[in-house]
Design a protein around this motif. Structure first.
Motif, mmCIF file in Angstrom:
data_model
loop_
_atom_site.group_PDB
_atom_site.id
_atom_site.type_symbol
_atom_site.label_atom_id
_atom_site.label_comp_id
_atom_site.label_asym_id
_atom_site.label_seq_id
_atom_site.Cartn_x
_atom_site.Cartn_y
_atom_site.Cartn_z
ATOM 1 N N LEU A 1 -2.696 10.494 6.114
ATOM 2 C CA LEU A 1 -1.203 10.991 5.202
ATOM 3 C C LEU A 1 -0.378 11.846 5.813
ATOM 4 C CD1 LEU A 1 -2.762 11.108 1.507
ATOM 5 C CD2 LEU A 1 -1.498 9.250 2.658
ATOM 6 N N ASP B 1 -4.649 6.686 -3.033
ATOM 7 C CA ASP B 1 -4.518 5.879 -2.108
ATOM 8 C C ASP B 1 -4.374 4.498 -2.948
ATOM 9 O OD1 ASP B 1 -3.893 4.070 0.115
ATOM 10 O OD2 ASP B 1 -5.893 3.852 0.800
ATOM 11 N N THR B 2 -3.327 3.992 -3.016
ATOM 12 C CA THR B 2 -3.215 2.612 -3.878
ATOM 13 C C THR B 2 -2.853 1.497 -2.916
ATOM 14 O OG1 THR B 2 -2.006 3.855 -5.682
ATOM 15 C CG2 THR B 2 -1.587 1.373 -5.432
ATOM 16 N N GLU C 1 -8.567 10.436 5.533
ATOM 17 C CA GLU C 1 -7.275 10.085 4.675
ATOM 18 C C GLU C 1 -6.075 11.145 4.798
ATOM 19 O OE1 GLU C 1 -6.438 7.201 3.880
ATOM 20 O OE2 GLU C 1 -8.314 6.229 4.255
ATOM 21 N N ARG D 1 0.839 -1.273 -0.068
ATOM 22 C CA ARG D 1 0.022 0.109 -0.048
ATOM 23 C C ARG D 1 0.819 1.402 0.106
ATOM 24 N NH1 ARG D 1 -4.880 1.251 4.387
ATOM 25 N NH2 ARG D 1 -5.604 3.299 3.248
ATOM 26 N N HIS D 2 0.412 2.331 -0.781
ATOM 27 C CA HIS D 2 1.171 3.552 -0.638
ATOM 28 C C HIS D 2 0.288 4.378 -1.402
ATOM 29 C CE1 HIS D 2 2.248 2.051 -4.881
ATOM 30 N NE2 HIS D 2 1.987 3.176 -5.139
ATOM 31 N N ASP D 3 0.687 5.889 -1.188
ATOM 32 C CA ASP D 3 0.167 6.838 -1.760
ATOM 33 C C ASP D 3 0.917 7.740 -2.836
ATOM 34 O OD1 ASP D 3 1.264 9.383 -0.508
ATOM 35 O OD2 ASP D 3 0.872 7.844 1.193
ATOM 36 N N GLU D 4 0.082 8.187 -3.778
ATOM 37 C CA GLU D 4 0.852 9.110 -4.709
ATOM 38 C C GLU D 4 0.015 10.196 -5.184
ATOM 39 O OE1 GLU D 4 -0.165 5.775 -5.667
ATOM 40 O OE2 GLU D 4 -0.783 6.010 -7.491
ATOM 41 N N ARG D 5 0.607 11.298 -5.717
ATOM 42 C CA ARG D 5 0.004 12.424 -6.339
ATOM 43 C C ARG D 5 0.069 11.995 -7.739
ATOM 44 N NH1 ARG D 5 2.908 17.574 -3.964
ATOM 45 N NH2 ARG D 5 4.307 16.286 -4.084
ATOM 46 N N CYS E 1 -7.075 2.062 -6.891
ATOM 47 C CA CYS E 1 -6.709 3.225 -6.333
ATOM 48 C C CYS E 1 -7.942 4.112 -6.143
ATOM 49 C CB CYS E 1 -6.218 4.199 -7.756
ATOM 50 S SG CYS E 1 -4.443 3.430 -8.165
ATOM 51 N N THR F 1 -4.675 13.380 -4.681
ATOM 52 C CA THR F 1 -3.894 12.149 -4.153
ATOM 53 C C THR F 1 -4.824 10.939 -4.190
ATOM 54 O OG1 THR F 1 -2.988 13.996 -2.442
ATOM 55 C CG2 THR F 1 -3.059 11.992 -2.038
#
Length: 536
Positions: free
Chosen positions: A146, A113-114, A142, A97-101, A133, A111
């Motif tokens: 983050l 949430d993957t 969230e 799990r990770h987040d990205e813009r 995603c 943004t």
């Protein structure tokens, strides 16, 4: 057996069910704003659901998706991190799990949430990645999660000894990630408490950072200078019209800055340490979410700055303590060499004088000869103790000669061959630098004697640009498998000495066997060797 007609009808029913389920899945994704994806590692084919296209601001099936296409749409500041996380997930396997813009075609930033999982074949080899995603840009829960995760990352950097500019830079990027239109800035108060200094501002123009570096704080000195003076947050909605920005309005106009909100960074005793600010390129009223974000960043910045101040004071105290200890060693060494050594030499001469006069008495003469030999042994012991405390050769002939001498002594005492390659070219090093490098070298040899079971040691001493480099390699058994808690005080002491000089000392295994101690410290020359001001 069922007829062909029955089989055909069954196939049609299954197809209709599949289509209906897919429509339901698409509707569910659209309602929840969750898109799904799959990446086939063998073919490189990436498949997106229709909703994922929409999340990225694209029409469904409007373009072919590849890994490069996906990475090209990730925010530039997040791209390398996402690449590392995906690579680590493939190597590790299992869920991740990770987040990205991401940056949409219209320039807006969202943004995501993957959540995903690595699928493997029967042999346990990864074959594909699947996941979802979710757009969490407007989800306050969230958002808080983050922010907390990024704060934790910043504090981990601090705990592992990262330089303060790197920690503050990470904190500034945290603010910019969570407030995409903002340009974050962290300023520090100088030692006089009257001027601001650049700390971190990854997205502000470098020329602007240089222009405000060293500016005075006061009751009407922009957002940050005023926040430092008032010790309270300052919110400037429009720089063009706010009187606080009168001295810097033209400067802000040159770089297109129109709004600035600034929070003071306060120490536990209330002292102002600096400011955390966000700039905008258009007039903007203070936003509650961003205000809370900057307030939290100011709190984390205070922790980081105070921690580094404590570290610097501890380092200065350690350096002072070591200097006092070295002075005491030097004083004792000279006392032993000059006073006790001379007295013992005089005693030996007196014994010789008496021995010559009782030469006719064999018993007395033999006893005096024994006393002479004992005096010789004591004189040699005093010399060894004196040299161990502070070898005179270090002060008289310099670091290179001292290391060569110590290597010879090491070989005499242990029988281990020690080869020295020295390339200092007789540079007159600062005394504290030469002493620290020599002590680290002594500790390295001590570790070889105690633990390495080596037959050969090679020493390389020289300069690489403006850096003094010392490498001590042995062909022994190598480092033990114990973790960080197993590190000896000697190794910790070497690292501490190096840090006091602004350098580092790394101890690592050597291929194919043995240990390598690698020391790198900035070159400092003796003051007496530097040219006088104005001297050609």
């Amino acid at each position: 057996m069922p007829s062909g007609k029955d089989m055909g009808q069954g196939g049609l029913v299954e197809a209709e069910v599949a289509i209906r389920l897919q429509r339901q899945l698409d509707a569910a994704q659209q309602i929840t704003h969750i898109g799904s994806w799959e990446w086939d590692l063998a073919t490189g084919v990436v498949t997106w659901s229709d909703e994922l296209y929409r999340i990225y601001g694209l029409a469904p099936r409007s373009c072919e998706i590849t890994l490069e296409e996906f990475l090209g749409r990730v925010h530039p500041h997040d791209r390398q991190r996402v690449q590392r996380q995906v690579a680590a997930a493939v190597e590790r396997g299992g869920p991740f799990r990770h987040d990205e813009r991401i940056v949409r075609p219209d320039g807006s930033v969202r943004t995501l949430d993957t959540v995903g999982e690595v699928l493997v074949d029967a042999q346990g080899r990864p074959i594909s990645l699947i996941g979802t995603c979710r757009d969490i840009t407007d989800d306050p829960r969230e958002f808080a999660r983050l922010v907390q995760a990024r704060e934790q990352r910043t504090l981990e950097m601090l705990a592992t000894g990262a330089p303060l500019p790197d920690v503050l830079g990470e904190l500034a990027r945290l603010v910019e990630e969570m407030a995409p239109e903002a340009l974050a800035s962290i300023l520090l108060i100088d030692d006089t408490g009257t001027r601001i200094q650049h700390g971190a501002a990854p997205s502000l123009p470098e020329e602007y950072n240089r222009a405000i570096h060293g500016a005075m704080i006061g009751p009407q000195t922009g957002s940050c200078g005023t926040a430092s003076f008032r010790r309270k947050p300052v919110f400037v909605t429009d720089i063009e019209t706010d009187p606080l920005w009168e001295p810097y309005r033209e400067l802000a106009r040159v770089y297109g800055l129109r709004a600035c909100w600034s929070f003071p960074i306060l120490a536990t005793d209330g002292q102002v340490l600096g400011t955390v600010a966000v700039y905008y390129r258009q007039p903007r009223t203070a936003d509650t979410t961003v205000v809370e974000l900057v307030s939290r960043a100011a709190h984390v910045a205070a922790i980081a700055i105070e921690r580094r101040q404590i570290d610097e004071r501890a380092l200065a105290l350690s350096e002072r303590t070591e200097a006092i200890r070295e002075d005491e060693r030097t004083s004792i060494s000279r006392e032993l060499h000059d006073q006790l050594g001379q007295s013992l030499t005089a005693l030996k001469l007196d014994i010789s004088w008496v021995a010559r006069r009782v030469a006719g008495d064999p018993e007395m003469f033999g006893k005096l000869e024994e006393m002479k030999q004992a005096a010789d042994g004591i004189i040699q012991s005093v010399g060894r103790i004196s040299a161990g405390l502070r070898p005179g050769i270090l002060d008289l002939l310099g670091l290179e000669a001292a290391i060569k001498w110590q290597s010879q002594e090491f070989t005499k005492q242990t029988g281990i061959a020690c080869e020295v390659r020295a390339r200092l070219d007789d540079w007159p090093l600062d005394s504290s630098l030469a002493t620290a490098v020599f002590r680290i070298f002594q500790e390295a040899l001590t570790n070889v004697t105690r633990h390495a079971n080596a037959s050969r040691v090679t020493v390389d001493l020289g300069l690489e640009g403006s850096v003094v480099v010392l490498e001590v390699a042995d062909d022994g058994v190598g480092l033990p498998s114990a973790g960080p808690r197993g590190r000896s005080l000697g190794l910790l002491g070497m690292g501490e000495r190096a840090r006091r000089l602004g350098g580092d000392c790394v101890v690592r295994p050597r291929d194919p066997s043995g240990t390598l101690v690698s020391l790198r410290v900035p070159l400092r020359l003796a003051l007496s060797s530097l040219p006088l001001v104005g001297q050609a």
